[in-house]
Design a protein around this motif. Structure first.
Motif, PDB file in Angstrom:
ATOM      1  N   VAL A 213       0.850  -1.196   0.000  1.00  0.00           N
ATOM      2  CA  VAL A 213       0.000   0.000   0.000  1.00  0.00           C
ATOM      3  C   VAL A 213       0.883   1.243   0.000  1.00  0.00           C
ATOM      4  N   LEU A 214       0.658   2.102  -0.974  1.00  0.00           N
ATOM      5  CA  LEU A 214       1.342   3.394  -1.049  1.00  0.00           C
ATOM      6  C   LEU A 214       0.316   4.513  -1.001  1.00  0.00           C
ATOM      7  N   SER A 215       0.556   5.492  -0.139  1.00  0.00           N
ATOM      8  CA  SER A 215      -0.201   6.738  -0.192  1.00  0.00           C
ATOM      9  C   SER A 215       0.599   7.700  -1.061  1.00  0.00           C
ATOM     10  N   MET A 216      -0.084   8.338  -2.015  1.00  0.00           N
ATOM     11  CA  MET A 216       0.577   9.260  -2.937  1.00  0.00           C
ATOM     12  C   MET A 216      -0.039  10.650  -2.776  1.00  0.00           C
ATOM     13  N   PRO A 217       0.288  11.337  -1.668  1.00  0.00           N
ATOM     14  CA  PRO A 217      -0.324  12.655  -1.468  1.00  0.00           C
ATOM     15  C   PRO A 217       0.094  13.675  -2.517  1.00  0.00           C
ATOM     16  N   THR A 218       1.317  13.570  -3.025  1.00  0.00           N
ATOM     17  CA  THR A 218       1.756  14.502  -4.061  1.00  0.00           C
ATOM     18  C   THR A 218       1.528  13.885  -5.429  1.00  0.00           C
ATOM     19  N   VAL A 219       0.642  14.494  -6.211  1.00  0.00           N
ATOM     20  CA  VAL A 219       0.372  14.008  -7.566  1.00  0.00           C
ATOM     21  C   VAL A 219       1.279  14.710  -8.570  1.00  0.00           C
ATOM     22  N   CYS A 220       1.737  15.921  -8.231  1.00  0.00           N
ATOM     23  CA  CYS A 220       2.688  16.642  -9.079  1.00  0.00           C
ATOM     24  C   CYS A 220       3.573  17.506  -8.180  1.00  0.00           C
ATOM     25  N   PRO A 221       4.888  17.221  -8.143  1.00  0.00           N
ATOM     26  CA  PRO A 221       5.616  16.212  -8.907  1.00  0.00           C
ATOM     27  C   PRO A 221       5.367  14.808  -8.357  1.00  0.00           C
ATOM     28  N   LEU A 222       5.292  13.843  -9.251  1.00  0.00           N
ATOM     29  CA  LEU A 222       4.972  12.469  -8.894  1.00  0.00           C
ATOM     30  C   LEU A 222       6.236  11.707  -8.511  1.00  0.00           C
ATOM     31  N   ASP A 223       6.091  10.788  -7.572  1.00  0.00           N
ATOM     32  CA  ASP A 223       7.212   9.944  -7.156  1.00  0.00           C
ATOM     33  C   ASP A 223       7.366   8.796  -8.158  1.00  0.00           C
ATOM     34  N   GLU A 224       7.991   9.084  -9.277  1.00  0.00           N
ATOM     35  CA  GLU A 224       8.142   8.091 -10.339  1.00  0.00           C
ATOM     36  C   GLU A 224       8.982   6.889  -9.908  1.00  0.00           C
ATOM     37  N   PRO A 225      10.085   7.075  -9.173  1.00  0.00           N
ATOM     38  CA  PRO A 225      10.864   5.905  -8.741  1.00  0.00           C
ATOM     39  C   PRO A 225      10.049   4.926  -7.888  1.00  0.00           C
ATOM     40  N   ALA A 226       9.167   5.439  -7.036  1.00  0.00           N
ATOM     41  CA  ALA A 226       8.346   4.558  -6.204  1.00  0.00           C
ATOM     42  C   ALA A 226       7.386   3.738  -7.054  1.00  0.00           C
ATOM     43  N   ILE A 227       6.851   4.346  -8.106  1.00  0.00           N
ATOM     44  CA  ILE A 227       5.929   3.643  -9.007  1.00  0.00           C
ATOM     45  C   ILE A 227       6.668   2.552  -9.774  1.00  0.00           C
ATOM     46  N   VAL A 228       7.833   2.900 -10.310  1.00  0.00           N
ATOM     47  CA  VAL A 228       8.625   1.923 -11.070  1.00  0.00           C
ATOM     48  C   VAL A 228       9.033   0.756 -10.171  1.00  0.00           C
ATOM     49  N   GLN A 229       9.466   1.068  -8.960  1.00  0.00           N
ATOM     50  CA  GLN A 229       9.877   0.017  -8.034  1.00  0.00           C
ATOM     51  C   GLN A 229       8.701  -0.895  -7.681  1.00  0.00           C
ATOM     52  N   ALA A 230       7.520  -0.297  -7.446  1.00  0.00           N
ATOM     53  CA  ALA A 230       6.337  -1.090  -7.121  1.00  0.00           C
ATOM     54  C   ALA A 230       5.960  -2.010  -8.274  1.00  0.00           C
ATOM     55  N   ALA A 231       6.042  -1.490  -9.489  1.00  0.00           N
ATOM     56  CA  ALA A 231       5.711  -2.302 -10.664  1.00  0.00           C
ATOM     57  C   ALA A 231       6.649  -3.490 -10.796  1.00  0.00           C
ATOM     58  N   LYS A 232       7.924  -3.260 -10.567  1.00  0.00           N
ATOM     59  CA  LYS A 232       8.896  -4.335 -10.687  1.00  0.00           C
ATOM     60  C   LYS A 232       8.772  -5.346  -9.553  1.00  0.00           C
ATOM     61  N   GLN A 233       8.407  -4.886  -8.375  1.00  0.00           N
ATOM     62  CA  GLN A 233       8.313  -5.782  -7.217  1.00  0.00           C
ATOM     63  C   GLN A 233       7.056  -6.639  -7.241  1.00  0.00           C
ATOM     64  N   THR A 234       5.931  -6.040  -7.633  1.00  0.00           N
ATOM     65  CA  THR A 234       4.656  -6.763  -7.526  1.00  0.00           C
ATOM     66  C   THR A 234       4.053  -7.138  -8.871  1.00  0.00           C
ATOM     67  N   GLY A 235       4.406  -6.435  -9.945  1.00  0.00           N
ATOM     68  CA  GLY A 235       3.894  -6.753 -11.277  1.00  0.00           C
ATOM     69  C   GLY A 235       2.450  -6.355 -11.516  1.00  0.00           C
ATOM     70  N   LYS A 236       1.794  -5.806 -10.503  1.00  0.00           N
ATOM     71  CA  LYS A 236       0.391  -5.396 -10.626  1.00  0.00           C
ATOM     72  C   LYS A 236       0.181  -4.125  -9.816  1.00  0.00           C
ATOM     73  N   ILE A 237      -0.492  -3.144 -10.412  1.00  0.00           N
ATOM     74  CA  ILE A 237      -0.763  -1.874  -9.736  1.00  0.00           C
ATOM     75  C   ILE A 237      -2.213  -1.481  -9.953  1.00  0.00           C
ATOM     76  N   ILE A 238      -2.855  -1.040  -8.861  1.00  0.00           N
ATOM     77  CA  ILE A 238      -4.185  -0.437  -8.934  1.00  0.00           C
ATOM     78  C   ILE A 238      -4.104   0.938  -8.284  1.00  0.00           C
ATOM     79  N   THR A 239      -4.495   1.983  -9.009  1.00  0.00           N
ATOM     80  CA  THR A 239      -4.606   3.314  -8.420  1.00  0.00           C
ATOM     81  C   THR A 239      -6.057   3.555  -8.015  1.00  0.00           C
ATOM     82  N   VAL A 240      -6.238   4.245  -6.898  1.00  0.00           N
ATOM     83  CA  VAL A 240      -7.579   4.495  -6.372  1.00  0.00           C
ATOM     84  C   VAL A 240      -7.687   5.977  -6.026  1.00  0.00           C
ATOM     85  N   GLU A 241      -8.694   6.646  -6.588  1.00  0.00           N
ATOM     86  CA  GLU A 241      -8.849   8.082  -6.358  1.00  0.00           C
ATOM     87  C   GLU A 241     -10.305   8.494  -6.533  1.00  0.00           C
TER      88      GLU A 241
END
Length: 302
Positions: A213-241
């Motif tokens: 579970v990641l909280s992404m309070p900042t949408v801009c600028p976005l934490d791109e490294p965290a997204i890339v790392q999550a994708a590589k670690q879990t292979g599946k991502i769901i965003t909820v907003e």
């Protein structure tokens, strides 16, 4: 969230005389704490939000840090030209704060639904966009934007949102906050959907799934490294907003597509054809699949 915001702003204003607060004839029972303590730094502009933005720009050009406060769409959609030309173009210290993000004012109808604001604000030059997930993040975000040069947009819920963070997290503009580690799926939330995402992760864990579970309070600028790392670690991502097209889901999709990262991806957001319906926030969320059950169902299917 709005209570955490105004309490924090008052504390900051005690130490920093540059801070001003403008409102558009609302915030009664909320803003009195500031207006009574700092009457010379508070202006109720009236129902004239475009003028409010212009006044804020002028004050900022005079060395002030100006917070403007109103409901959902009023200081964003009604004032877009002034924000773009007066504030962003000159990279001014104007902090736009809205209350009622998403479907908070659901019963008042589409005029009061803040469902395109993140999309609009994140494409403006020099703009920082933050949507805290609970009162703790709202307090930390208020502190952070004071020290963030240039325009900022702070998107709040209303009042009564539950505290999700039992331990104060490290808050940095542009950084995700990790709430839970997992290997099978990553849930990324922004704004007031955080509690629902955390509860969904708990329910999935009880069924044997490993969820990050990641909280992404900042949408801009976005934490791109965290997204890339999550994708590589879990292979599946769901965003909820609690937002429509162009928000967190669109921003994350851009990162994944441009990075050529192989990942299963799903964006849980508000659909355009259903945005004009009025009703309670809970009912409208459920109708859009943004309930606890809806998140769990999509997660299992993915």
């Amino acid at each position: 969230m709005r209570t955490a915001f105004i309490k924090t702003l008052c504390e900051l204003a005690e130490q920093d005389e540059r801070i001003w607060l403008l409102c558009g004839d609302l915030g009664y029972s909320v803003l009195e704490g500031f207006s009574s303590r700092f009457p010379n730094r508070f202006v109720n502009v009236g129902v004239a939000e475009q003028n409010m933005t212009g006044i804020a720009a002028g004050l900022a050009l005079s060395g002030k840090v100006v917070f403007i406060y109103s409901i959902a769409n009023f200081p964003v959609m009604r004032c877009l030209e002034q924000i773009r030309n007066d504030v962003c173009y000159h990279n001014l210290n104007v902090k736009i704060v809205t209350v009622g993000g998403g479907l908070t004012y659901g019963s008042l109808g589409y005029t009061h639904h803040g469902v395109e604001d993140i999309a609009v604000m994140r494409v403006l030059p020099n703009m920082t966009v933050i949507a805290p997930g609970d009162p703790v993040e709202a307090r930390l975000a208020t502190q952070a934007i004071l020290n963030t040069p240039g325009p900022c947009y702070l998107r709040l819920g209303k009042a009564g949102e539950p505290v999700v963070h039992q331990i104060e997290p490290e808050f940095q503009v542009g950084k995700a906050i990790s709430l839970q580690l997992g290997t099978g799926l990553t849930l990324i939330s922004t704004g007031g959907m955080l509690q629902s995402v955390v509860l969904a992760a708990e329910k999935l864990a009880s069924q044997g799934y490993s969820v990050q579970v990641l909280s992404m309070p900042t949408v801009c600028p976005l934490d791109e490294p965290a997204i890339v790392q999550a994708a590589k670690q879990t292979g599946k991502i769901i965003t909820v907003e609690e937002h429509g097209l162009g928000g967190l889901g669109s921003a994350v999709a851009e990162v994944l597509a441009l990075g050529g990262i192989p990942v299963k991806f799903k964006s849980l957001r508000l659909q355009r054809e259903a945005m004009k319906v009025a009703g309670s926030q809970t009912v409208l969320r459920s109708s859009q699949g943004l309930s606890l059950e809806g998140i769990v169902e999509v997660a299992i299917s993915l």
